[in-house]
Each structure stands twice: as structure tokens, then as C-alpha cells.
Design a protein around this motif. Structure first.
Motif, short mmCIF file in Angstrom:
data_model
loop_
_atom_site.label_atom_id
_atom_site.label_comp_id
_atom_site.label_asym_id
_atom_site.label_seq_id
_atom_site.Cartn_x
_atom_site.Cartn_y
_atom_site.Cartn_z
N VAL A 31 7.67 34.37 2.62
CA VAL A 31 6.64 34.96 3.48
C VAL A 31 5.65 35.78 2.64
CG1 VAL A 31 6.19 36.43 5.48
CG2 VAL A 31 8.29 35.08 5.37
N THR A 32 4.37 35.57 2.91
CA THR A 32 3.34 36.37 2.24
C THR A 32 2.44 37.04 3.28
OG1 THR A 32 1.80 34.49 2.09
CG2 THR A 32 3.27 34.86 0.22
N LYS A 39 9.39 40.91 1.07
CA LYS A 39 10.81 40.62 1.28
C LYS A 39 11.49 41.62 2.20
CE LYS A 39 11.69 38.03 -2.97
NZ LYS A 39 12.61 37.87 -4.12
N ASP A 40 10.71 42.52 2.79
CA ASP A 40 11.26 43.54 3.69
C ASP A 40 11.02 43.10 5.15
OD1 ASP A 40 12.00 45.74 5.15
OD2 ASP A 40 10.36 47.02 4.46
N PRO A 41 12.09 42.76 5.90
CA PRO A 41 11.93 42.34 7.29
C PRO A 41 11.26 43.39 8.18
CG PRO A 41 14.13 41.82 6.50
CD PRO A 41 13.49 42.70 5.47
N GLY A 42 11.38 44.67 7.79
CA GLY A 42 10.81 45.75 8.59
C GLY A 42 9.38 46.08 8.23
N PHE A 43 8.80 45.35 7.31
CA PHE A 43 7.42 45.59 6.89
C PHE A 43 6.48 45.44 8.09
CE2 PHE A 43 3.35 44.24 5.01
CZ PHE A 43 3.17 45.23 4.05
N LYS A 44 5.58 46.40 8.30
CA LYS A 44 4.70 46.38 9.47
C LYS A 44 3.41 45.62 9.17
CE LYS A 44 7.22 48.85 12.31
NZ LYS A 44 6.78 50.15 12.81
N VAL A 45 3.04 44.76 10.09
CA VAL A 45 1.83 43.95 9.92
C VAL A 45 0.99 43.97 11.20
CG1 VAL A 45 2.82 42.38 8.21
CG2 VAL A 45 3.07 41.85 10.64
N ASP A 46 -0.29 43.71 11.04
CA ASP A 46 -1.21 43.56 12.17
C ASP A 46 -1.66 42.10 12.20
OD1 ASP A 46 -3.31 43.43 13.96
OD2 ASP A 46 -4.18 45.35 13.35
N PRO A 47 -1.13 41.30 13.11
CA PRO A 47 -1.43 39.86 13.12
C PRO A 47 -2.89 39.52 13.38
CG PRO A 47 -0.23 40.48 15.11
CD PRO A 47 -0.20 41.66 14.19
N GLU A 48 -3.65 40.50 13.91
CA GLU A 48 -5.07 40.24 14.17
C GLU A 48 -5.93 40.45 12.93
OE1 GLU A 48 -6.66 42.28 17.49
OE2 GLU A 48 -5.36 41.31 18.95
N LYS A 49 -5.42 41.23 11.99
CA LYS A 49 -6.24 41.59 10.83
C LYS A 49 -5.73 41.01 9.51
CE LYS A 49 -8.02 45.97 12.64
NZ LYS A 49 -8.11 47.43 12.40
N GLU A 50 -4.44 40.69 9.46
CA GLU A 50 -3.84 40.28 8.20
C GLU A 50 -3.47 38.80 8.20
OE1 GLU A 50 -1.65 44.02 6.43
OE2 GLU A 50 -1.03 43.70 8.50
N LYS A 51 -3.54 38.21 7.03
CA LYS A 51 -3.21 36.79 6.86
C LYS A 51 -1.73 36.68 6.49
CE LYS A 51 -4.52 32.64 4.27
NZ LYS A 51 -5.33 32.10 3.15
N ILE A 52 -0.97 36.11 7.41
CA ILE A 52 0.48 36.01 7.23
C ILE A 52 0.84 34.53 7.15
CG2 ILE A 52 2.72 36.63 8.20
CD1 ILE A 52 0.74 38.68 9.91
N GLU A 53 1.64 34.18 6.15
CA GLU A 53 2.01 32.78 5.96
C GLU A 53 3.50 32.65 5.66
OE1 GLU A 53 -1.90 30.61 4.13
OE2 GLU A 53 -0.76 31.89 2.75
N VAL A 54 4.07 31.52 6.09
CA VAL A 54 5.46 31.18 5.77
C VAL A 54 5.42 29.84 5.05
CG1 VAL A 54 7.75 30.65 6.67
CG2 VAL A 54 6.36 32.41 7.78
N ASN A 55 5.81 29.85 3.79
CA ASN A 55 5.73 28.64 2.97
C ASN A 55 4.32 28.03 3.01
OD1 ASN A 55 8.37 28.43 1.87
ND2 ASN A 55 9.13 27.72 3.85
#
Length: 246
Positions: A31-32, A39-55
Motif C-alpha cells: 500500500v502506498t 506499513k502502519d494499518p492505523g495511519f490516517k488518510v483523507d481519501p478525497e485529497k490523497e492518492k492511495i494505491e494497493v499494488n
């Protein structure tokens, strides 16, 4: 604006697996966030502002999905079956495999089918307590007599249960068939067919035209559409998930 979510919660809601499964994906380094490996499952993200990818696959965060499908005959109302299911008709919806039909329509029955991933709403819509009305357009054999209409409106004994009173409207009478509308608040196995056969008018054609506050309208057969916010609110109000005044 979306509030920040734990990374494992976001991935789970987006269809990448259970919380346990997505934690494994995260710790494995697949996950990036904005190009940085997390690598931290508890890492906080904002799905509207950040680019999140799995593989390398972009994460599309859609927590709750609500749509109606105009089900054609020939499809099974199920998520999995050896025969064609209604899920094949919505396979282009993101994370469609997380969705499920609410209630069921027989293989040869057409019409409005509500599909969602909102378990609480689905539970209430199918629970007898809420008496959610379902209206059908039906073509029957013969003419519906006044006595038969009265029986349907009072409740018909069907062996294992007595149907709740139905609302019945005769639309058009032909020489050998009739067109009617019937509304019930139950959803027993083959209920409409059993009720009409019991009063001597077997069903030739059956289509659901409304479910709770939802109406099929002119949605073409085999196609679906997403509900708008107002439709979702009305549906939730009808089963007590939102205040009636909201």
C-alpha cells in the motif's frame, strides 16, 4: 470533505478484504499513500485529497452504494449461482462484488430490484416490523372476480400462512386475461403467484414496479441507476434510520 480514516478501515470499506486481510496487505508493503509505502494499518488518510494505491491499483472509497436494477427475466436474484445472476448486470460498478440484492425476485419475474452494501438498511427493508410495501404489475389468466379481489384484500390462506391484506387495482380486462396491480407488505416465497393461483387466476407475467419509496419508472430493462441523496433519505426515513423531520 471526508474526515480522515484509518488506512485499514478505508481499504476494508473499499472492498480489499476484511480488516484482518487488509492489515496483512499493509504490513506486507503493498500500500502506498501519495507514492510513499505505508506499513502502519492505523495511519490516517483523507481519501478525497490523497492518492492511495494497493499494488498500483487506485483505491476508490465508496462506503455505501445504493442502486436499483430493472431485472429482466432469466436471472437469479443471488450473488452466486451456477446460473446467470443479477450481479452480472452490475459488474461494471466499482466493488460490485461487495453488493447484494435486497429481497428477491423469481427467475422469471421482472422489475425493480434494490441493490446495496448497506447491511442495516437492507435488514430493516426486509424485516416484517417495517411493513415495506412492494407493488407489482401482473397479467393474470381470466377475469378477477369481485369475490377474489375481496379475498386478496382480506388475506388468503396459503397452507403455511395467511397473507396480510393486499391492495388490489384492476387496470384492464381482456377476453381471456386481465391486467392488475397488487401491493403487499410481505415477501414470502412465490407469494404473489400463490395468492393469485389460490383465487383462480394464475399469473402469466409479473413485474415489480415499486419497493418502499422507490419506483421503477422508465428505467430500461437490464439497466441500473444509482439513487440520489433524496431517494436514499426517504428510504431511510421509512424504516426509522433517519428522523421523519430530517
Amino acid at each position: 470533505m471526508a474526515s480522515k480514516l484509518r488506512l485499514d478501515k478505508l481499504l476494508s470499506e473499499s472492498g480489499f478484504g476484511t480488516r484482518k486481510e487488509v492489515k496483512y496487505l499493509i504490513k506486507k508493503g503493498t500500500v502506498t499513500v501519495n507514492g510513499e509505502q505505508i506499513k502502519d494499518p492505523g495511519f490516517k488518510v483523507d481519501p478525497e485529497k490523497e492518492k492511495i494505491e494497493v499494488n498500483g491499483e487506485p483505491v476508490i472509497h465508496i462506503k455505501d452504494i445504493y442502486l436499483i436494477l430493472h431485472k429482466p427475466a432469466g436471472y437469479i436474484t443471488s450473488t452466486k449461482d451456477k446460473e446467470a445472476t443479477v450481479m452480472e448486470l452490475i459488474s461494471d460498478v466499482p466493488r460490485f462484488e461487495k453488493l447484494f440484492p435486497v429481497g428477491r425476485l423469481d427467475k422469471d419475474t421482472e422489475g425493480l430490484l434494490f441493490i446495496t452494501n448497506d447491511g442495516e438498511l437492507a435488514h430493516r427493508l426486509t424485516h416484517p416490523k417495517w411493513k415495506v410495501p412492494k407493488r407489482y404489475y401482473v397479467v393474470i389468466e381470466g377475469k378477477l372476480s369481485e369475490n377474489s379481489k375481496n379475498l386478496l384484500e382480506k388475506g388468503v390462506k396459503l397452507g403455511d400462512f395467511i397473507s396480510k391484506p393486499a391492495k388490489v387495482k384492476v387496470i384492464k380486462v381482456h377476453e381471456n386475461t386481465s391486467e392488475i396491480e397488487i401491493e403487499i407488505t410481505e415477501g414470502k416465497y412465490h407469494q404473489i403467484k400463490r395468492m393469485l393461483k389460490k383465487v383462480g387466476n394464475p399469473v402469466i407475467y409479473l413485474k415489480r414496479i415499486s419497493f418502499g419509496t422507490l419506483k421503477l419508472g422508465k428505467l430500461p430493462k437490464g439497466e441500473y441507476r444509482f439513487l440520489n441523496d433524496e431517494e436514499v433519505k426517504k428510504l431511510k426515513k421509512a424504516v426509522g434510520l433517519l428522523p421523519a423531520s430530517n
